[in-house]
Design an enzyme around this catalytic site. Structure first.
Site, mmCIF file in Angstrom:
data_model
loop_
_atom_site.group_PDB
_atom_site.id
_atom_site.type_symbol
_atom_site.label_atom_id
_atom_site.label_comp_id
_atom_site.label_asym_id
_atom_site.label_seq_id
_atom_site.Cartn_x
_atom_site.Cartn_y
_atom_site.Cartn_z
ATOM 1 N N GLU A 101 -17.863 81.015 9.661
ATOM 2 C CA GLU A 101 -17.954 80.154 8.509
ATOM 3 C C GLU A 101 -16.917 80.292 7.428
ATOM 4 O O GLU A 101 -16.286 81.137 7.159
ATOM 5 C CB GLU A 101 -19.355 80.530 7.930
ATOM 6 C CG GLU A 101 -20.547 79.754 8.060
ATOM 7 C CD GLU A 101 -20.514 78.497 7.619
ATOM 8 O OE1 GLU A 101 -19.504 77.724 7.539
ATOM 9 O OE2 GLU A 101 -21.709 77.858 7.556
ATOM 10 N N ASP A 102 -16.730 79.059 6.628
ATOM 11 C CA ASP A 102 -15.716 78.892 5.529
ATOM 12 C C ASP A 102 -16.339 79.628 4.510
ATOM 13 O O ASP A 102 -15.630 80.717 3.687
ATOM 14 C CB ASP A 102 -15.492 77.459 5.441
ATOM 15 C CG ASP A 102 -16.585 76.576 5.223
ATOM 16 O OD1 ASP A 102 -17.629 77.178 5.738
ATOM 17 O OD2 ASP A 102 -16.239 75.505 4.558
ATOM 18 N N ASP A 105 -22.559 80.362 0.497
ATOM 19 C CA ASP A 105 -23.208 79.826 -0.964
ATOM 20 C C ASP A 105 -24.609 80.300 -1.033
ATOM 21 O O ASP A 105 -24.810 81.683 -1.345
ATOM 22 C CB ASP A 105 -22.750 78.406 -1.028
ATOM 23 C CG ASP A 105 -23.089 77.832 -2.548
ATOM 24 O OD1 ASP A 105 -23.310 78.638 -3.287
ATOM 25 O OD2 ASP A 105 -22.983 76.941 -2.626
ATOM 26 N N LYS A 133 -19.634 83.453 -1.813
ATOM 27 C CA LYS A 133 -19.878 83.510 -3.265
ATOM 28 C C LYS A 133 -21.263 83.842 -3.679
ATOM 29 O O LYS A 133 -22.313 83.183 -3.730
ATOM 30 C CB LYS A 133 -19.976 81.692 -3.552
ATOM 31 C CG LYS A 133 -19.993 81.108 -5.027
ATOM 32 C CD LYS A 133 -20.442 79.934 -5.038
ATOM 33 C CE LYS A 133 -19.042 78.955 -4.893
ATOM 34 N NZ LYS A 133 -19.619 77.593 -5.168
ATOM 35 N N PHE A 154 -16.035 75.599 -8.381
ATOM 36 C CA PHE A 154 -16.120 74.497 -7.151
ATOM 37 C C PHE A 154 -14.843 74.627 -6.429
ATOM 38 O O PHE A 154 -13.903 74.201 -6.773
ATOM 39 C CB PHE A 154 -15.998 73.039 -8.226
ATOM 40 C CG PHE A 154 -16.536 71.973 -7.349
ATOM 41 C CD1 PHE A 154 -16.348 71.846 -5.941
ATOM 42 C CD2 PHE A 154 -17.310 71.077 -7.879
ATOM 43 C CE1 PHE A 154 -16.922 70.654 -5.343
ATOM 44 C CE2 PHE A 154 -17.833 69.983 -7.342
ATOM 45 C CZ PHE A 154 -17.611 69.551 -5.896
ATOM 46 N N ASP A 161 -14.393 70.866 1.373
ATOM 47 C CA ASP A 161 -14.152 69.705 0.820
ATOM 48 C C ASP A 161 -14.887 69.358 -0.574
ATOM 49 O O ASP A 161 -15.978 70.235 -0.911
ATOM 50 C CB ASP A 161 -14.847 68.393 1.829
ATOM 51 C CG ASP A 161 -16.377 68.621 1.948
ATOM 52 O OD1 ASP A 161 -16.871 69.462 2.119
ATOM 53 O OD2 ASP A 161 -16.773 67.211 1.809
ATOM 54 N N ARG A 167 -9.887 68.834 2.478
ATOM 55 C CA ARG A 167 -9.905 69.701 3.375
ATOM 56 C C ARG A 167 -8.385 70.001 4.026
ATOM 57 O O ARG A 167 -8.580 71.074 4.624
ATOM 58 C CB ARG A 167 -10.701 69.294 4.658
ATOM 59 C CG ARG A 167 -12.362 68.897 4.287
ATOM 60 C CD ARG A 167 -12.864 68.580 5.826
ATOM 61 N NE ARG A 167 -14.206 68.044 5.467
ATOM 62 C CZ ARG A 167 -15.535 68.710 5.412
ATOM 63 N NH1 ARG A 167 -15.337 69.998 5.347
ATOM 64 N NH2 ARG A 167 -16.413 68.023 5.212
HETATM 65 C C1 PRP Z 1 -20.728 74.212 3.589
HETATM 66 C C2 PRP Z 1 -20.186 75.303 4.257
HETATM 67 C C3 PRP Z 1 -21.095 76.120 4.674
HETATM 68 C C4 PRP Z 1 -22.472 75.915 3.970
HETATM 69 C C5 PRP Z 1 -22.658 77.048 2.991
HETATM 70 O O1 PRP Z 1 -21.060 73.189 4.582
HETATM 71 O O2 PRP Z 1 -19.093 74.781 4.948
HETATM 72 O O3 PRP Z 1 -21.225 75.754 6.172
HETATM 73 O O4 PRP Z 1 -22.242 74.624 3.294
HETATM 74 O O5 PRP Z 1 -23.477 76.940 2.399
HETATM 75 P P1 PRP Z 1 -24.853 77.814 2.252
HETATM 76 O O6 PRP Z 1 -24.754 79.002 2.276
HETATM 77 O O7 PRP Z 1 -25.607 77.104 0.921
HETATM 78 O O8 PRP Z 1 -26.105 77.119 3.224
HETATM 79 P P2 PRP Z 1 -21.659 71.699 4.570
HETATM 80 O O9 PRP Z 1 -23.022 71.577 5.050
HETATM 81 O O10 PRP Z 1 -21.002 71.130 3.124
HETATM 82 O O11 PRP Z 1 -20.653 70.659 5.609
HETATM 83 P P3 PRP Z 1 -19.051 70.798 5.843
HETATM 84 O O12 PRP Z 1 -18.656 71.860 6.461
HETATM 85 O O13 PRP Z 1 -18.998 69.735 6.784
HETATM 86 O O14 PRP Z 1 -18.118 70.267 4.686
#
Ligand code: PRP
Length: 187
Positions: A101-102, A105, A133, A154, A161, A167
């Site tokens: 995962e990136d 949150d 985070k 942010f 993104d 990205r």
């Molecule tokens: C973002 C991020 C994680 C997730 C983290 O993805 O890449 O997968 O949210 O958030 P959380 O801990 O609150 O669940 P997003 O759904 O924005 O999709 P993307 O990766 O396609 O931008």
């Protein structure tokens, strides 16, 4: 010095810092899984850069797969709802799975993913998250491997993104919300 995108207010981690951290994480993961075959599951779309860079440095036997789940939708704060948009191509049963995962949150995405992969009888499910985070957390979850802890800001870049933009930046920084796209007024 890295030239910063004009829509950012600050660079948190430049390209070299990220690559050094990814190499460190890959070395630790390769040590921990020595002799095992790992199914690396990148979570689309944000984790693509991290998944690819990490994979290049893993010295163990790996397979690569992806899942796409949505937690945020179009809004900036997480709704807590998670939907599968693209499922694994391979079966999870009996596999050693490393979710890549990136960012963590709220934690909703990873709690959900861990639960469904365990329900599918994976042998093990671990998490490698480049960013954590903690201030955003709504549900309890910890990654097994974490790159950097980030402030409650942010974050964009290196796969992450805002409204599908930024990205491609090879570094990670803080988005300047002055450049936020204004909602269209509906009369
Ligand atoms: C973002 C991020 C994680 C997730 C983290 O993805 O890449 O997968 O949210 O958030 P959380 O801990 O609150 O669940 P997003 O759904 O924005 O999709 P993307 O990766 O396609 O931008």
């Amino acid at each position: 010095m890295t030239e910063m995108h004009p829509h950012l207010k600050e660079i948190l981690f430049d390209e070299a810092t990220i690559q050094a951290k990814v190499a460190e994480m890959a070395a630790e993961i390769s040590r921990d899984y020595a002799g095992k075959k790992v199914l690396v599951v990148g979570i689309l779309t944000g984790a693509v850069m991290f998944a690819v860079d990490l994979l290049k440095r893993l010295t163990i036997d790996v397979e690569l797969d992806f899942m796409d789940v949505s937690s945020y939708g179009a809004s900036l704060s997480s709704s807590g709802e998670v939907r599968i948009l693209k499922d694994l191509s391979s079966a999870a049963e009996g596999r050693e799975i490393l979710i890549v995962e990136d960012i963590i949150d709220t934690g909703n995405t990873l709690v959900y993913l861990k639960r469904i992969l365990n329900e599918r009888l994976a042998r093990s499910v671990k998490i490698a998250a480049l960013l954590d985070k903690p201030a955003g957390r709504k549900v309890e979850i910890e990654a097994d491997y974490v790159g950097f802890v980030v402030p409650d800001a942010f974050i964009v870049g290196y796969g992450i993104d805002y409204a599908q933009r930024y990205r491609q930046l090879p570094y990670i920084g803080i988005f300047n919300t002055d450049f936020m796209i204004k909602e269209e007024q509906n009369e």
